[in-house]
Scaffold this motif. Structure first.
Motif, short mmCIF file in Angstrom:
data_model
loop_
_atom_site.label_atom_id
_atom_site.label_comp_id
_atom_site.label_asym_id
_atom_site.label_seq_id
_atom_site.Cartn_x
_atom_site.Cartn_y
_atom_site.Cartn_z
N ALA A 123 -59.13 48.18 13.42
CA ALA A 123 -57.96 47.33 13.32
C ALA A 123 -57.09 47.48 14.56
CB ALA A 123 -57.17 47.68 12.07
N SER A 124 -56.62 46.38 15.10
CA SER A 124 -55.73 46.37 16.25
C SER A 124 -54.38 45.80 15.82
CB SER A 124 -56.32 45.51 17.38
OG SER A 124 -57.57 46.03 17.79
N PRO A 125 -53.32 46.08 16.57
CA PRO A 125 -52.02 45.48 16.24
C PRO A 125 -52.12 43.96 16.21
CG PRO A 125 -51.76 47.23 17.86
CD PRO A 125 -53.24 46.99 17.73
N VAL A 126 -51.47 43.34 15.24
CA VAL A 126 -51.53 41.89 15.09
C VAL A 126 -50.13 41.31 14.96
CG1 VAL A 126 -53.82 41.87 14.04
CG2 VAL A 126 -51.81 42.09 12.58
N VAL A 127 -49.97 40.09 15.41
CA VAL A 127 -48.71 39.37 15.26
C VAL A 127 -48.60 38.88 13.82
CG1 VAL A 127 -47.34 37.38 16.00
CG2 VAL A 127 -48.68 38.67 17.68
N ILE A 128 -47.52 39.24 13.14
CA ILE A 128 -47.34 38.85 11.74
C ILE A 128 -46.20 37.85 11.56
CG2 ILE A 128 -48.29 41.01 10.86
CD1 ILE A 128 -45.33 41.85 10.28
N GLY A 129 -45.59 37.45 12.66
CA GLY A 129 -44.48 36.52 12.59
C GLY A 129 -43.58 36.70 13.79
N SER A 130 -42.34 36.29 13.65
CA SER A 130 -41.39 36.42 14.76
C SER A 130 -40.01 36.73 14.21
CB SER A 130 -41.34 35.13 15.58
OG SER A 130 -40.85 34.05 14.78
N ALA A 131 -39.13 37.15 15.11
CA ALA A 131 -37.74 37.40 14.74
C ALA A 131 -36.85 36.75 15.79
CB ALA A 131 -37.47 38.90 14.67
N THR A 132 -35.86 36.04 15.34
CA THR A 132 -34.90 35.42 16.25
C THR A 132 -33.80 36.41 16.54
OG1 THR A 132 -35.37 33.24 15.30
CG2 THR A 132 -33.37 33.46 16.62
N TYR A 133 -33.60 36.70 17.83
CA TYR A 133 -32.59 37.67 18.25
C TYR A 133 -31.88 37.12 19.49
CZ TYR A 133 -30.52 41.99 20.07
OH TYR A 133 -29.64 42.94 20.55
N SER A 134 -30.57 37.03 19.41
CA SER A 134 -29.76 36.49 20.51
C SER A 134 -30.24 35.12 20.96
CB SER A 134 -29.75 37.46 21.70
OG SER A 134 -29.13 38.68 21.34
N GLY A 135 -30.67 34.31 20.00
CA GLY A 135 -31.07 32.94 20.29
C GLY A 135 -32.49 32.76 20.76
N ASN A 136 -33.25 33.84 20.86
CA ASN A 136 -34.65 33.76 21.31
C ASN A 136 -35.58 34.34 20.25
OD1 ASN A 136 -34.17 32.73 24.06
ND2 ASN A 136 -33.21 34.72 24.40
N ASP A 137 -36.82 33.87 20.26
CA ASP A 137 -37.82 34.34 19.30
C ASP A 137 -38.72 35.38 19.95
OD1 ASP A 137 -36.88 32.67 17.30
OD2 ASP A 137 -38.26 31.04 17.83
N TYR A 138 -38.93 36.48 19.23
CA TYR A 138 -39.79 37.56 19.70
C TYR A 138 -40.79 37.90 18.60
CZ TYR A 138 -36.07 38.00 23.14
OH TYR A 138 -35.15 37.73 24.13
N ASN A 139 -42.00 38.23 19.01
CA ASN A 139 -43.05 38.52 18.04
C ASN A 139 -42.77 39.80 17.26
OD1 ASN A 139 -44.66 36.30 18.55
ND2 ASN A 139 -45.86 37.33 20.13
N LEU A 140 -43.16 39.78 15.99
CA LEU A 140 -43.23 40.98 15.18
C LEU A 140 -44.69 41.40 15.14
CD1 LEU A 140 -40.93 39.96 12.19
CD2 LEU A 140 -40.38 41.58 14.01
N ILE A 141 -44.96 42.63 15.54
CA ILE A 141 -46.34 43.10 15.68
C ILE A 141 -46.57 44.27 14.73
CG2 ILE A 141 -48.01 44.11 17.27
CD1 ILE A 141 -46.49 42.62 19.52
N TYR A 142 -47.58 44.12 13.88
CA TYR A 142 -47.86 45.14 12.87
C TYR A 142 -48.97 46.06 13.32
CZ TYR A 142 -48.89 47.26 8.33
OH TYR A 142 -49.10 48.15 7.31
N GLU A 143 -48.70 47.36 13.26
CA GLU A 143 -49.68 48.39 13.59
C GLU A 143 -50.10 49.04 12.27
OE1 GLU A 143 -50.06 52.11 16.76
OE2 GLU A 143 -48.11 51.54 15.96
#
Length: 280
Positions: A23-43
């Motif tokens: 299993a490798s880290p995977v993107v499970i969604g995103s989070a909006t912070y200070s007006g920008n979207d950043y990936n949420l990565i699950y390990e």
């Protein structure tokens, strides 16, 4: 019917079983912070969600930033995944030991660098996996150093060389925020390995357990206690991505030629079974 069964058995023998990748880290969604979207990565190996955003500051500033981060985030979890994580609280800097040196995988950033991303000591940040904002520089952890009882120094991890060290708390380094918790994958009917996609690997698993007792992971999708033509029909009907995600859309939804033939056999077996049941 005997010809179909023989064809199916030959296909199973030729296809064999696939070996599951680590299993490798995977993107499970995103989070909006200070007006920008950043990936949420699950390990999965550590049960950690990483925010793919680097915040710069002194050590104390970073501790405060991470601990209050939840109130500034809007989390958008991919519908393929499920979790009971409370995103509004619980964010922190990565944990660390107080050791200095290379290959220290007991620390969360060391494990991410060496194990989950597969980087090598001294060769730089060659593999970033799904991260797009991970920098090859020092990053603060949440642990003070053993020097002077931690009064002036804290632990950092250098992503440029894989080194864990200690520095004055007044130094300005980036930091990553992590959130502990368990994230699970939605299982569409036919998905034996939990990757959210019904594909060749699932067909091979079902074939390997044909006629035997088993659970969902072995191919018993209707939960009648045995893997048979009814389960094969369920698998064939749900072929492809279970839900629209970046991970699912990048995977092929077209069976390999050998597996396509196997699915055809499955369909014939299932239809024959259903006809017999209606006549009986």
């Amino acid at each position: 019917m005997k010809t179909i069964l023989m064809t199916w058995l030959v296909l199973v023998a030729l296809l064999g079983l696939s070996t599951a990748a680590a299993a490798s880290p995977v993107v499970i969604g995103s989070a909006t912070y200070s007006g920008n979207d950043y990936n949420l990565i699950y390990e999965d190996a550590r049960g950690l969600v990483w925010l793919d955003y680097a915040h710069a500051g002194s050590w104390q500033n970073q501790l405060t930033w991470a601990s209050t981060l939840g109130g500034s985030l809007t989390v958008n979890l991919d519908p393929l995944y499920e979790t009971e994580i409370n995103w509004s609280t619980g964010w922190r800097l990565p944990n660390s030991t107080r050791d200095t040196g290379y290959n220290i995988t007991a620390s969360e950033m060391g494990y991410l660098y060496y194990v989950s991303l597969g980087n090598v000591q001294g060769l730089g940040l060659q593999n970033t996996g799904p991260f797009t904002h991970l920098q090859a520089v020092n990053h603060w952890s949440n642990e003070v150093s053993s020097k002077y009882s931690g009064q002036f120094h804290a632990m950092f991890f250098a992503f440029n060389i894989g080194y864990q060290g200690e520095a004055l708390k007044t130094e300005v380094f980036p930091a990553l925020a992590v959130h502990p918790g368990i994230v699970t994958v939605f299982h569409p009917p036919g998905d034996t390995d939990g990757d959210g996609i019904v594909n060749d690997a699932d067909a091979k698993t079902l074939a390997a357990n044909w006629g035997q007792a088993g659970g969902w992971a072995e191919g018993d999708f209707n939960k009648d206690g045995v893997i048979n033509a009814l389960d094969a029909a369920i698998l064939a009907a749900n072929w492809g991505p279970g839900m629209p995600t970046e991970q699912a859309s990048s995977a092929t939804a077209v069976p390999e030629p050998g597996v396509l033939a196997m699915l055809t056999c499955f369909g014939l077996l299932a239809s024959g079974r259903l006809r017999r049941s209606t006549r009986g």
